[in-house]
Scaffold this motif. Structure first.
Motif, PDB file in Angstrom:
ATOM      1  N   ARG A  91      -3.294  70.917 -69.188  1.00  0.00           N
ATOM      2  CA  ARG A  91      -3.174  69.664 -68.422  1.00  0.00           C
ATOM      3  C   ARG A  91      -3.861  68.511 -69.149  1.00  0.00           C
ATOM      4  O   ARG A  91      -3.335  67.403 -69.240  1.00  0.00           O
ATOM      5  CB  ARG A  91      -3.793  69.861 -67.032  1.00  0.00           C
ATOM      6  CG  ARG A  91      -3.688  68.636 -66.148  1.00  0.00           C
ATOM      7  CD  ARG A  91      -4.382  68.886 -64.795  1.00  0.00           C
ATOM      8  NE  ARG A  91      -4.296  67.711 -63.966  1.00  0.00           N
ATOM      9  CZ  ARG A  91      -3.669  67.641 -62.800  1.00  0.00           C
ATOM     10  NH1 ARG A  91      -3.095  68.696 -62.289  1.00  0.00           N
ATOM     11  NH2 ARG A  91      -3.626  66.510 -62.119  1.00  0.00           N
ATOM     12  N   SER A  92      -5.048  68.783 -69.666  1.00  0.00           N
ATOM     13  CA  SER A  92      -5.797  67.759 -70.396  1.00  0.00           C
ATOM     14  C   SER A  92      -5.005  67.286 -71.618  1.00  0.00           C
ATOM     15  O   SER A  92      -4.961  66.091 -71.937  1.00  0.00           O
ATOM     16  CB  SER A  92      -7.152  68.346 -70.810  1.00  0.00           C
ATOM     17  OG  SER A  92      -7.915  67.430 -71.541  1.00  0.00           O
ATOM     18  N   THR A  96      -2.039  65.026 -70.417  1.00  0.00           N
ATOM     19  CA  THR A  96      -2.437  63.665 -70.021  1.00  0.00           C
ATOM     20  C   THR A  96      -2.842  62.851 -71.243  1.00  0.00           C
ATOM     21  O   THR A  96      -2.571  61.656 -71.322  1.00  0.00           O
ATOM     22  CB  THR A  96      -3.581  63.659 -68.988  1.00  0.00           C
ATOM     23  OG1 THR A  96      -4.681  64.392 -69.503  1.00  0.00           O
ATOM     24  CG2 THR A  96      -3.133  64.274 -67.680  1.00  0.00           C
ATOM     25  N   TYR A 101      -9.287  52.201 -54.925  1.00  0.00           N
ATOM     26  CA  TYR A 101      -9.076  53.331 -54.022  1.00  0.00           C
ATOM     27  C   TYR A 101      -9.337  52.954 -52.573  1.00  0.00           C
ATOM     28  O   TYR A 101      -8.830  53.596 -51.666  1.00  0.00           O
ATOM     29  CB  TYR A 101      -9.987  54.499 -54.415  1.00  0.00           C
ATOM     30  CG  TYR A 101      -9.440  55.309 -55.554  1.00  0.00           C
ATOM     31  CD1 TYR A 101      -8.607  56.386 -55.312  1.00  0.00           C
ATOM     32  CD2 TYR A 101      -9.727  54.988 -56.876  1.00  0.00           C
ATOM     33  CE1 TYR A 101      -8.085  57.135 -56.345  1.00  0.00           C
ATOM     34  CE2 TYR A 101      -9.205  55.724 -57.923  1.00  0.00           C
ATOM     35  CZ  TYR A 101      -8.384  56.801 -57.649  1.00  0.00           C
ATOM     36  OH  TYR A 101      -7.856  57.533 -58.679  1.00  0.00           O
ATOM     37  N   ILE A 153      -3.018  56.903 -64.761  1.00  0.00           N
ATOM     38  CA  ILE A 153      -2.989  58.273 -64.241  1.00  0.00           C
ATOM     39  C   ILE A 153      -4.005  58.282 -63.108  1.00  0.00           C
ATOM     40  O   ILE A 153      -5.194  58.053 -63.341  1.00  0.00           O
ATOM     41  CB  ILE A 153      -3.303  59.297 -65.342  1.00  0.00           C
ATOM     42  CG1 ILE A 153      -2.238  59.196 -66.437  1.00  0.00           C
ATOM     43  CG2 ILE A 153      -3.352  60.712 -64.755  1.00  0.00           C
ATOM     44  CD1 ILE A 153      -2.347  60.219 -67.540  1.00  0.00           C
ATOM     45  N   LYS A 175      -5.235  59.291 -58.844  1.00  0.00           N
ATOM     46  CA  LYS A 175      -5.156  60.131 -57.647  1.00  0.00           C
ATOM     47  C   LYS A 175      -4.526  59.344 -56.502  1.00  0.00           C
ATOM     48  O   LYS A 175      -4.826  58.157 -56.325  1.00  0.00           O
ATOM     49  CB  LYS A 175      -6.564  60.552 -57.215  1.00  0.00           C
ATOM     50  CG  LYS A 175      -7.090  61.820 -57.878  1.00  0.00           C
ATOM     51  CD  LYS A 175      -6.565  63.079 -57.240  1.00  0.00           C
ATOM     52  CE  LYS A 175      -6.989  64.325 -57.995  1.00  0.00           C
ATOM     53  NZ  LYS A 175      -8.377  64.689 -57.776  1.00  0.00           N
ATOM     54  N   PHE A 233      -3.222  59.864 -52.167  1.00  0.00           N
ATOM     55  CA  PHE A 233      -3.662  60.623 -50.998  1.00  0.00           C
ATOM     56  C   PHE A 233      -2.615  60.541 -49.896  1.00  0.00           C
ATOM     57  O   PHE A 233      -2.090  59.460 -49.629  1.00  0.00           O
ATOM     58  CB  PHE A 233      -4.988  60.051 -50.489  1.00  0.00           C
ATOM     59  CG  PHE A 233      -6.053  60.019 -51.543  1.00  0.00           C
ATOM     60  CD1 PHE A 233      -6.934  61.076 -51.694  1.00  0.00           C
ATOM     61  CD2 PHE A 233      -6.158  58.948 -52.416  1.00  0.00           C
ATOM     62  CE1 PHE A 233      -7.898  61.072 -52.679  1.00  0.00           C
ATOM     63  CE2 PHE A 233      -7.133  58.929 -53.414  1.00  0.00           C
ATOM     64  CZ  PHE A 233      -7.994  59.989 -53.542  1.00  0.00           C
ATOM     65  N   PRO A 249      -3.331  67.384 -50.291  1.00  0.00           N
ATOM     66  CA  PRO A 249      -3.613  66.076 -49.687  1.00  0.00           C
ATOM     67  C   PRO A 249      -3.996  65.029 -50.739  1.00  0.00           C
ATOM     68  O   PRO A 249      -3.797  63.851 -50.533  1.00  0.00           O
ATOM     69  CB  PRO A 249      -4.787  66.362 -48.746  1.00  0.00           C
ATOM     70  CG  PRO A 249      -5.374  67.650 -49.199  1.00  0.00           C
ATOM     71  CD  PRO A 249      -4.268  68.427 -49.852  1.00  0.00           C
ATOM     72  N   GLU A 250      -4.539  65.479 -51.861  1.00  0.00           N
ATOM     73  CA  GLU A 250      -4.763  64.550 -52.973  1.00  0.00           C
ATOM     74  C   GLU A 250      -3.983  65.079 -54.166  1.00  0.00           C
ATOM     75  O   GLU A 250      -3.994  66.255 -54.459  1.00  0.00           O
ATOM     76  CB  GLU A 250      -6.244  64.373 -53.301  1.00  0.00           C
ATOM     77  CG  GLU A 250      -7.046  65.621 -53.508  1.00  0.00           C
ATOM     78  CD  GLU A 250      -8.498  65.319 -53.887  1.00  0.00           C
ATOM     79  OE1 GLU A 250      -8.739  64.597 -54.861  1.00  0.00           O
ATOM     80  OE2 GLU A 250      -9.391  65.816 -53.190  1.00  0.00           O
ATOM     81  N   THR A 261      -1.959  63.767 -58.148  1.00  0.00           N
ATOM     82  CA  THR A 261      -2.107  62.820 -59.253  1.00  0.00           C
ATOM     83  C   THR A 261      -0.754  62.300 -59.701  1.00  0.00           C
ATOM     84  O   THR A 261       0.199  63.063 -59.818  1.00  0.00           O
ATOM     85  CB  THR A 261      -2.822  63.502 -60.431  1.00  0.00           C
ATOM     86  OG1 THR A 261      -4.028  64.079 -59.947  1.00  0.00           O
ATOM     87  CG2 THR A 261      -3.157  62.506 -61.521  1.00  0.00           C
ATOM     88  N   LEU A 267       2.226  64.222 -61.503  1.00  0.00           N
ATOM     89  CA  LEU A 267       1.646  64.900 -62.673  1.00  0.00           C
ATOM     90  C   LEU A 267       1.452  66.394 -62.438  1.00  0.00           C
ATOM     91  O   LEU A 267       1.713  67.207 -63.329  1.00  0.00           O
ATOM     92  CB  LEU A 267       0.305  64.256 -63.046  1.00  0.00           C
ATOM     93  CG  LEU A 267      -0.383  64.907 -64.250  1.00  0.00           C
ATOM     94  CD1 LEU A 267       0.379  64.656 -65.540  1.00  0.00           C
ATOM     95  CD2 LEU A 267      -1.821  64.431 -64.399  1.00  0.00           C
ATOM     96  N   ALA A 273      -7.948  71.937 -60.906  1.00  0.00           N
ATOM     97  CA  ALA A 273      -9.231  72.629 -61.060  1.00  0.00           C
ATOM     98  C   ALA A 273      -9.746  73.135 -59.712  1.00  0.00           C
ATOM     99  O   ALA A 273     -10.136  74.294 -59.579  1.00  0.00           O
ATOM    100  CB  ALA A 273     -10.255  71.709 -61.722  1.00  0.00           C
TER     101      ALA A 273
END
Lengths: 586, 586
Positions: free
Chosen positions: A144-145, A148, A167, A215, A217, A219, A230-231, A233, A532, A550
């Motif tokens: 994933r890293s 991105t 946010y 990139i 987050k 919600f 619920p969260e 990316t 993502l 994660a």
């Protein structure tokens, strides 16, 4: 410095080198006169050796006491292994240990830290920090890293600027889905967490930033379905002074770059399908085109006989399943049961076996002759050896049912190969969709999407027929990105709000700042957002997005590791000017 | 495609090319027979020309009607300018326009879209999307994007993995500062927004990820001081199997890389100061070392005479201000008034002018002779031409006062050059600091910071003297990063919690998952977090972080553009099982 090398680094060229390693004890094998320890870190596994000839009694005794997942540091000499392990990068060598230090002991882990673990999902989530030690999860996070980073490199090189949008924003009309955040300093008032940075990226275009990405987050406080978080990316993007074609080209470029750099796959220009064609050909606005089985519409060649089921149907439609002519009666019955399950909802299924000798055998031989069935085969592109599965009924639901069957057959036939990638654009989405319960129209994409040129008037007369400058990027049967050209004209935006049932006051309250902004010189603009989590999972050849996050939440939106959400204390509530008001549920 | 080129792209090599440009009208200059329009986009300004000889009447009439900030598209030919503008990249050419289309009209903006605007802060915040069109803000956002890209490139190349940690977490003991998020699906329960991903990055180390970073939003519901934001961005980093020295080297590397790639500045190895030395030498744990004016402690050379003010002081300390010997009486009086302002709080100031002839003239000549004053000059490194400013009193507050004076003098003398960069590490911070009101000790950094080896016992007898494996990176008088080596031993962590006044139950409730994790093989680890907003501002040679944030909030935590926070409706509250409980303030 706790190590001179990592556990994935040493090769035969290092033999005779003195090294210090640190890591976790993966395994201890005690053969009496010799003890081997597999030492693991993020980078690999290195074998340590203690033996009665070359190691002190004290050292070998200590080695025997090491438990799984103990954290240790060793010093020793790299020596050649007598029996090499070609499976392991470090398999040519081992470390003859001269010093051993336990940095931290470990309780026996609740599941094995192996590629194939004995831990169930619940347990692995509770001890996610141990789950992450396992290669499959660890490698997914590293993957994933890498993805991105490639996204950022590519978009930066294309002149996109990454801008962080706030946010703590304001609750929007789709309010029920917003997470809100009470403000201590502004009693009785709330921020909302963004469902997407939509309005802010449009404001950045009004602000002249021209090419934006982030990139970020997002919600959404929805009842969670399987594999929804619920969260989540997004790769969020917006461009000014563009038409749909420019956006498609820009982000086809990004996707092609990722397939190339991440998976080593070259792709042709992505095919494009209109929404209407996608629905007609695959019964689905995110078709998996790694395999064929296109829909053949059979109304013209099936409604001329006495078969009332078909004659009364709005749509008769079939697919040719490769190799299906060999299905047994029992297998076919099971298939009929499958399509009649409530989740699919078909009333029944007609089939036609296409025999190798060119003849047909169907479940409706009573009504149709070989000539009729030959026309069905033609319409569905069936070849000898196939079975044609035919559903009928109301057009929309029949397409949906046949699409489910198509996916199921592909799955069973192993046609959904995770190392194969078949991207396509689906374009010309409807602008609005009708709520079947209330009969009201909602924006299919969002209220800022522009209708196709010249179709604005249709909003008055036939709102369902208006097509939008909206597009989805579909990969292997998943919508991985979607976007639109936006409305940049204040008057058109006001018209749209009206058709979506916003009063002028509501529109002003919710989006006043955006409509104000449009008065001060808004450029034509449009954009796209990629999910993502799913994009990465598919690029990784997997389906479960949770394995690429994660610290994911479960289906009740809980983080079972930290046990959140949780109660907060009275003082904190008071400071926020709030009281609990929990209704007993009857 | 709305353009063939951007407004910053055309050069004399493009002369005679047919081009299409789009952008905003910066300025219209109507000279009667010729009309010039400056067309602006993100990339620059290009001059358009319409004239009576070469343009149609209709076109020139339309051009005359263009207002500031109209969005237009033009087609035309690149021609050579008769009077070139060397200030502008595109100053050699202009566009003879053949087609003009207004893409969007614009109201007169509420302030001028110029580098020096006539808009006040309030107005600029309300119309932030217009403020962003101005070069200073636009360039800051582009600069920020460039910095974060470099951070990511560098850390990725060093083997760091960017991992996204969750935003919906659990309220922690510093609870009052958490923003909380009511959970609809778990009535009466709340998530909290992270003040930092601290515990998660430690869990990633327990999980074996070895090297983690993330550029991540953090949230703190504090009463806002000037230039503090409720949401802010960190470069958050953690490494396993490291000692303090490894962390300092790794992130000195990052900082040096940024100074080099972003500002073109090569830096030597960063100096290191202990916290105690920093306080003694600069009265400040984030000293600005672009200039000297180190503290000279004068107790030994000033408490032997009859001057009771000094004799009764815990500390007598001075700095030598370059060139200050020429200050007039009036200037010195103003300086005394300055240090006596309540914000500084000194009782008074003694001064010594160091005359060019080597003699001294002081405000305490009645008590001290030339020989005494010579020793003061020696202690403060004063040279002829300087003025020595001396404060006295309780040690800690006197240092703080003198530090403020030192910064003020540097400011006045122009020694705080924003293009000069003087990084340093401040190390060996106290583990605990005392709350002066309650006498309780709090973690100075956070409760996971490890004490220096062998100092754990001191927690019982002299908690204030315990030093931590904690460090700050300081740049030009600002703390831009701070971190520590963490406790990785469950027992030591429990001891720490006890000393910080957590009951066993509280510790378990709040951090149970972390302490559990420490039982399963936690490696030694440590990390650092940079305040990105400030770091970027300083790298950009500026002080106001708000100018580097796309959509900042004001000092009441409000976004005045979108008008958030705001009321939400009753239904939404009900769904969240909440009631407002607003106390009338007496």
């Amino acid at each position: 410095m706790f190590r001179s090398h990592t556990c994935g680094e040493l090769r035969s060229s290092h033999i005779q080198t003195k090294v210090t390693l640190s890591g976790w004890v993966q395994k201890v094998r005690d053969k009496g006169f010799v003890v081997w320890v597999d030492l693991r870190d993020r980078y690999g596994i290195t074998q340590l050796v203690f033996d009665e000839e070359r190691s002190s009694d004290k050292l070998i005794t200590e080695a025997r006491k090491l438990g799984r997942e103990f954290v240790i540091q060793v010093e020793g000499e790299v020596i050649e292994r007598s029996s090499k392990n070609p499976q392991l990068n470090t398999g040519d060598i081992e470390i003859l240990v001269s010093e051993l230090q336990i940095l931290n002991e470990a309780l026996l882990p609740p599941f094995t830290i192996e590629d194939e673990t004995d831990g169930g999902v619940e347990l692995r989530m509770k001890y996610r920090y141990l789950d992450i030690r396992r290669n499959p999860i660890k490698n997914n996070l590293i993957f994933r890293s890498k993805v991105t980073m490639e996204v950022r490199k590519y978009l930066s090189e294309q002149g996109f600027i990454e801008v962080e949008t706030p946010y703590l924003i304001k609750s929007t009309p789709e309010g029920a889905r917003d997470f809100v955040v009470p403000s201590r300093m502004n009693a009785g008032q709330f921020y909302a967490l963004p469902q997407s940075p939509q309005t802010f990226k449009q404001l950045l275009m009004v602000g002249g930033l021209d090419k934006y990405f982030q990139i970020v987050k997002c919600f959404r406080d929805e009842d969670l379905r399987a594999d929804r978080q619920p969260e989540f990316t997004q790769i969020d993007c917006e461009m000014a002074f563009v038409e749909q074609e420019d956006i498609l080209n820009a982000f086809e470029g990004l996707t092609r770059h990722l397939l190339k750099t991440i998976r080593g796959i070259e792709t042709d220009k992505f095919p494009r399908l209109t929404y209407d064609d996608a629905m007609r050909t695959y019964g689905n606005d995110k078709p998996d085109i790694r395999f064929d089985m296109r829909f053949g519409e059979l109304n013209a060649v099936s409604q001329h006989k006495d078969f009332q089921v078909f004659n009364s149907a709005e749509l008769v439609v079939g697919i040719a399943v490769p190799g299906g002519a060999s299905f047994t009666r029992k297998e076919i019955d099971a298939l009929v049961d499958w399509v009649r399950r409530p989740q699919i909802g078909a009333k029944g299924m007609v089939y036609v076996k296409c025999n190798e000798d060119g003849s047909y055998k169907s479940s409706v031989d009573k009504f149709y002759d070989q000539d009729d069935l030959g026309k069905w085969a033609e319409a569905t592109n069936a070849v000898p050896g196939d079975i044609i599965c035919v559903l009928s009924g109301e057009a929309m639901s029949t397409r949906t049912q046949l699409s489910a069957l198509r996916m199921e057959m592909a799955e069973r036939l192993g046609l959904r190969n995770p190392s194969e990638f078949a991207p396509l654009w689906v374009v010309d989405f409807p602008l609005l969709e009708m709520d079947e319960e209330t009969g009201d129209y909602h924006a299919m994409h969002h209220p800022f999407t522009s209708p196709k040129p010249g179709q604005l008037e249709l909003l008055e007369t036939d709102p369902g027929s208006v097509r939008a400058n909206a597009y989805d990027l579909v990969l292997n049967g998943n919508e991985i990105g979607g976007g639109s050209i936006r409305i940049h004209d204040k008057k058109i935006q006001a018209t749209m709000f009206r058709h979506l049932g916003f009063s002028e006051k509501e529109a002003k309250e919710q989006f006043g700042f955006l409509m104000d902004a449009f008065q001060y010189g808004a450029p034509p603009h449009g954009g796209i957002a990629f999910g993502l989590d799913r994009f990465v999972a598919i690029l990784g050849g997997q389906e479960t997005i949770r394995d690429f996050i994660a610290f994911p939440k479960n289906n009740s939106g809980r983080d079972v590791m930290i046990d959140a959400p949780a109660r907060i204390d009275e003082n904190q509530l008071k400071e926020l000017s709030l009281k609990l008001d929990i209704q007993k549920r009857g």
